[in-house]
Design a protein around this motif. Structure first.
Motif, PDB file in Angstrom:
ATOM      1  N   GLN A   1      59.327  46.935  10.491  1.00  0.00           N
ATOM      2  CA  GLN A   1      57.943  47.092   9.772  1.00  0.00           C
ATOM      3  C   GLN A   1      57.882  46.963   8.515  1.00  0.00           C
ATOM      4  O   GLN A   1      56.367  47.358   8.122  1.00  0.00           O
ATOM      5  CB  GLN A   1      59.458  48.841   9.907  1.00  0.00           C
ATOM      6  CG  GLN A   1      59.294  49.579  10.757  1.00  0.00           C
ATOM      7  CD  GLN A   1      59.645  50.907  10.936  1.00  0.00           C
ATOM      8  OE1 GLN A   1      60.877  51.198  10.558  1.00  0.00           O
ATOM      9  NE2 GLN A   1      60.554  51.567  11.820  1.00  0.00           N
ATOM     10  N   GLU A   2      58.466  46.192   7.517  1.00  0.00           N
ATOM     11  CA  GLU A   2      57.661  46.716   6.501  1.00  0.00           C
ATOM     12  C   GLU A   2      56.955  44.892   6.479  1.00  0.00           C
ATOM     13  O   GLU A   2      56.221  44.661   6.027  1.00  0.00           O
ATOM     14  CB  GLU A   2      59.544  45.751   5.159  1.00  0.00           C
ATOM     15  CG  GLU A   2      59.864  47.098   4.817  1.00  0.00           C
ATOM     16  CD  GLU A   2      61.272  46.681   4.364  1.00  0.00           C
ATOM     17  OE1 GLU A   2      61.072  45.111   4.242  1.00  0.00           O
ATOM     18  OE2 GLU A   2      62.440  47.761   3.970  1.00  0.00           O
ATOM     19  N   ARG A   3      57.428  44.543   7.296  1.00  0.00           N
ATOM     20  CA  ARG A   3      56.419  42.941   7.749  1.00  0.00           C
ATOM     21  C   ARG A   3      55.097  42.855   7.935  1.00  0.00           C
ATOM     22  O   ARG A   3      53.790  42.457   7.899  1.00  0.00           O
ATOM     23  CB  ARG A   3      57.248  41.830   8.437  1.00  0.00           C
ATOM     24  CG  ARG A   3      58.643  41.500   7.599  1.00  0.00           C
ATOM     25  CD  ARG A   3      58.972  40.372   8.556  1.00  0.00           C
ATOM     26  NE  ARG A   3      58.215  38.774   8.555  1.00  0.00           N
ATOM     27  CZ  ARG A   3      58.447  37.872   9.752  1.00  0.00           C
ATOM     28  NH1 ARG A   3      59.065  38.187  10.612  1.00  0.00           N
ATOM     29  NH2 ARG A   3      57.004  37.106   9.780  1.00  0.00           N
ATOM     30  N   CYS A   4      54.705  44.669   8.917  1.00  0.00           N
ATOM     31  CA  CYS A   4      53.902  44.689   9.647  1.00  0.00           C
ATOM     32  C   CYS A   4      53.650  45.722   8.510  1.00  0.00           C
ATOM     33  O   CYS A   4      51.965  46.148   9.632  1.00  0.00           O
ATOM     34  CB  CYS A   4      54.358  44.844  10.983  1.00  0.00           C
ATOM     35  SG  CYS A   4      55.120  43.339  11.846  1.00  0.00           S
ATOM     36  N   GLN A   5      53.683  46.147   7.579  1.00  0.00           N
ATOM     37  CA  GLN A   5      52.224  47.128   6.971  1.00  0.00           C
ATOM     38  C   GLN A   5      51.075  46.591   7.213  1.00  0.00           C
ATOM     39  O   GLN A   5      50.730  45.276   6.968  1.00  0.00           O
ATOM     40  CB  GLN A   5      53.307  47.378   5.637  1.00  0.00           C
ATOM     41  CG  GLN A   5      55.134  48.738   5.595  1.00  0.00           C
ATOM     42  CD  GLN A   5      55.166  48.894   4.546  1.00  0.00           C
ATOM     43  OE1 GLN A   5      54.221  47.619   3.307  1.00  0.00           O
ATOM     44  NE2 GLN A   5      55.960  49.031   4.183  1.00  0.00           N
ATOM     45  N   GLY A   6      50.662  47.487   7.519  1.00  0.00           N
ATOM     46  CA  GLY A   6      49.348  47.152   6.872  1.00  0.00           C
ATOM     47  C   GLY A   6      48.159  46.463   8.385  1.00  0.00           C
ATOM     48  O   GLY A   6      46.893  46.284   8.122  1.00  0.00           O
ATOM     49  N   LEU A   7      48.776  46.434   9.196  1.00  0.00           N
ATOM     50  CA  LEU A   7      48.858  46.594  10.456  1.00  0.00           C
ATOM     51  C   LEU A   7      48.281  46.804  11.557  1.00  0.00           C
ATOM     52  O   LEU A   7      49.919  48.077  11.663  1.00  0.00           O
ATOM     53  CB  LEU A   7      49.483  44.585  11.130  1.00  0.00           C
ATOM     54  CG  LEU A   7      49.460  43.637  10.014  1.00  0.00           C
ATOM     55  CD1 LEU A   7      50.650  42.593  10.671  1.00  0.00           C
ATOM     56  CD2 LEU A   7      47.852  42.846  10.402  1.00  0.00           C
ATOM     57  N   PRO A   8      47.632  47.249  12.680  1.00  0.00           N
ATOM     58  CA  PRO A   8      48.226  48.232  14.003  1.00  0.00           C
ATOM     59  C   PRO A   8      49.317  47.474  14.624  1.00  0.00           C
ATOM     60  O   PRO A   8      48.968  47.161  16.214  1.00  0.00           O
ATOM     61  CB  PRO A   8      46.975  47.602  14.585  1.00  0.00           C
ATOM     62  CG  PRO A   8      46.364  46.389  14.609  1.00  0.00           C
ATOM     63  CD  PRO A   8      46.825  46.038  12.904  1.00  0.00           C
ATOM     64  N   VAL A   9      50.561  47.896  14.281  1.00  0.00           N
ATOM     65  CA  VAL A   9      51.533  47.331  14.690  1.00  0.00           C
ATOM     66  C   VAL A   9      52.773  48.644  14.828  1.00  0.00           C
ATOM     67  O   VAL A   9      53.079  49.160  13.283  1.00  0.00           O
ATOM     68  CB  VAL A   9      52.451  45.995  14.248  1.00  0.00           C
ATOM     69  CG1 VAL A   9      54.008  46.582  14.744  1.00  0.00           C
ATOM     70  CG2 VAL A   9      51.594  45.066  14.376  1.00  0.00           C
ATOM     71  N   ASP A  10      53.418  49.073  15.545  1.00  0.00           N
ATOM     72  CA  ASP A  10      54.165  50.372  15.302  1.00  0.00           C
ATOM     73  C   ASP A  10      55.444  49.796  15.712  1.00  0.00           C
ATOM     74  O   ASP A  10      55.223  49.178  17.368  1.00  0.00           O
ATOM     75  CB  ASP A  10      53.625  51.665  16.533  1.00  0.00           C
ATOM     76  CG  ASP A  10      55.021  52.790  16.616  1.00  0.00           C
ATOM     77  OD1 ASP A  10      55.125  52.704  15.473  1.00  0.00           O
ATOM     78  OD2 ASP A  10      54.444  53.665  17.573  1.00  0.00           O
ATOM     79  N   ILE A  11      56.601  49.867  15.375  1.00  0.00           N
ATOM     80  CA  ILE A  11      57.313  48.922  15.290  1.00  0.00           C
ATOM     81  C   ILE A  11      58.649  50.755  15.316  1.00  0.00           C
ATOM     82  O   ILE A  11      59.179  51.390  15.037  1.00  0.00           O
ATOM     83  CB  ILE A  11      58.874  48.459  14.225  1.00  0.00           C
ATOM     84  CG1 ILE A  11      57.529  47.549  14.026  1.00  0.00           C
ATOM     85  CG2 ILE A  11      59.744  48.110  15.090  1.00  0.00           C
ATOM     86  CD1 ILE A  11      57.109  46.474  15.575  1.00  0.00           C
ATOM     87  N   GLN A  12      59.232  50.776  17.126  1.00  0.00           N
ATOM     88  CA  GLN A  12      60.310  51.690  17.300  1.00  0.00           C
ATOM     89  C   GLN A  12      61.619  51.543  17.597  1.00  0.00           C
ATOM     90  O   GLN A  12      61.870  49.884  18.193  1.00  0.00           O
ATOM     91  CB  GLN A  12      59.859  52.223  18.804  1.00  0.00           C
ATOM     92  CG  GLN A  12      58.423  52.486  18.762  1.00  0.00           C
ATOM     93  CD  GLN A  12      58.277  53.819  19.953  1.00  0.00           C
ATOM     94  OE1 GLN A  12      58.768  53.408  20.862  1.00  0.00           O
ATOM     95  NE2 GLN A  12      56.427  53.699  19.806  1.00  0.00           N
ATOM     96  N   LEU A  13      62.767  52.217  17.624  1.00  0.00           N
ATOM     97  CA  LEU A  13      63.885  51.838  17.377  1.00  0.00           C
ATOM     98  C   LEU A  13      64.209  52.420  19.078  1.00  0.00           C
ATOM     99  O   LEU A  13      64.663  53.516  19.153  1.00  0.00           O
ATOM    100  CB  LEU A  13      64.886  52.254  16.034  1.00  0.00           C
ATOM    101  CG  LEU A  13      66.397  51.491  16.284  1.00  0.00           C
ATOM    102  CD1 LEU A  13      66.606  50.300  16.019  1.00  0.00           C
ATOM    103  CD2 LEU A  13      67.121  52.304  15.868  1.00  0.00           C
ATOM    104  N   THR A  14      64.573  51.730  20.326  1.00  0.00           N
ATOM    105  CA  THR A  14      64.202  52.692  21.054  1.00  0.00           C
ATOM    106  C   THR A  14      64.878  51.420  22.330  1.00  0.00           C
ATOM    107  O   THR A  14      64.462  50.208  22.512  1.00  0.00           O
ATOM    108  CB  THR A  14      62.726  53.280  21.832  1.00  0.00           C
ATOM    109  OG1 THR A  14      62.891  53.829  22.488  1.00  0.00           O
ATOM    110  CG2 THR A  14      62.217  52.071  22.206  1.00  0.00           C
TER     111      THR A  14
END
Length: 383
Positions: free
Chosen positions: A208-221
């Motif tokens: 989540q930190e690395r992809c800030q500002g990008l159209p990326v949604d990181i989920q814990l699932t």
């Protein structure tokens, strides 16, 4: 530990166990207390009985305990495997125990899927940041034109993106996104919107930190809980945790989530046969409940749902990748040694070295396979 600081090997005990081990090693090119890089330096008199009693589990644990050493464990593992000692090194009891567990229980059920995240991937981002390259890829690099680890990992990511034929505006599902390497690369360089999932809290946090500002949604699932429809799906280095009881539900999930004109890329380590087995040391200390799939198992789980468009094997590249990780670990360990004990260091050294030897022996493979529902035109796979 340098060679100058290591204790001297002990005199080999005159025991039946030692003689049995020596007979097993005959013709392998591996010696005891010799001077070759692959030779085993013996530091404990009970090493041989421990190996015969506990097989590969005992061998690995004895290394972690400092009972033996080898200058190049990767060369040792390679020689033992091509000599045919891989399967013979497993005791009957450990084979039976694993097959009973795998037969009676779903070792990779939704409730148990989080175990490997907590045991391995959550061990510490500081460790993996020093062992891996800046992409934080924890899977095989593509060394076709690469001269170092970072180039090989970027080439692997780009190869996957090209195989998926990504275009700006597409939606991409990344199953087992790790620390966000593929999600970041695909979003940044190919303009796609990415949903990445992982079962590791530490991976999710850093991704989540690395992809800030990008159209990326990181989920814990868990992958089985996903909903929606995606133009493309990718899974890099995750299928090894799915387990043979779940291959059908895994591909059913892909089938349910993939758009009609979509493609799916599977990047996984693979086994040469369909026997249900796992190395007991790897299973206990590195990847709990991990199982390597065979080509037949993947084909049987996917054939009623998807068409196989391409299948590439670049398993030998994992040998080079693992040795690069080992070099990084050795070079940077001093920076984090105060966070971990010597046994953890030796555990990782043994794991990386033995796996490098296994890929060199072609005992295990690395596959990238591309699936679709049936593309209207010929699929020309990039290499």
């Amino acid at each position: 530990m340098t060679s100058d600081s290591r204790p001297h090997p002990i005199a080999l005990p005159d025991t039946r166990a030692r003689r049995v081990v020596e007979r097993l090693l005959e013709g392998s090119g591996v010696g005891l207390n010799g001077s070759s890089p692959e030779d085993i330096k013996v530091y404990h008199p009970d090493l041989f009985s421990r190996i015969l009693r506990q097989g590969t589990l005992g061998l690995g644990e004895a290394y972690m305990d400092g009972w033996w050493e080898a200058e190049r464990i990767d060369k040792l593992a390679h020689r033992l495997l091509i000599h045919g000692l891989g399967e013979r090194a497993h005791t009957n009891s450990e084979r039976l125990m694993y097959r009973l567990q795998a037969g009676l229980f779903n070792l990779q059920s939704k409730a148990r899927a989080w175990i490997v995240g907590e045991a391995h991937y959550d061990m510490g981002n500081d460790l993996f940041e020093r062992m891996l390259d800046p992409t934080m890829c924890y899977s095989c690099g593509y060394w076709k034109e690469a001269s170092n680890l970072h180039e090989a990992q970027l080439a692997k990511l780009e190869l996957a993106c090209r195989k998926l034929q990504l275009r700006p505006g597409m939606t991409l599902l990344d199953i087992g996104c790790g620390w966000g390497s593929m999600a970041e690369h695909a979003a940044r360089h190919h303009g796609v919107k990415v949903t990445g999932i992982t079962i590791s809290k530490e991976q999710a946090k850093l991704a989540q930190e690395r992809c800030q500002g990008l159209p990326v949604d990181i989920q814990l699932t868990d992958y089985r809980d996903l909903e929606g429809c995606y133009d493309r799906i990718v899974s890099i280095g995750m299928f090894e945790h799915v387990g043979q009881r779940n291959y059908d539900s895994y591909f059913a999930t892909i089938d349910r989530l993939l758009a009609d004109d979509g493609t799916f890329l599977l990047h996984t380590i693979g086994a040469n046969s369909s026997h249900i087995s796992a190395d007991p040391w790897i299973n206990r200390y590195i990847f709990p409940n991990g199982v390597l799939p065979s080509m037949r198992q993947i084909a049987e789980a996917s054939e009623e749902r998807l068409i196989t468009e391409d299948w590439q094997n670049f398993g030998p590249d994992y040998d080079r990748t693992l040795l690069a990780w080992l070099d990084n670990l050795d070079t940077h360990w001093y920076q984090i040694a105060h966070h971990y004990d010597e046994r953890t260091y030796r555990m990782f050294r043994y794991y990386l070295s033995v796996c490098a030897g296994a890929f060199r022996a072609r005992n295990i493979q690395l596959w990238q396979a591309v699936f679709s529902r049936g593309l209207p035109n010929r699929y020309d796979a990039p290499r």
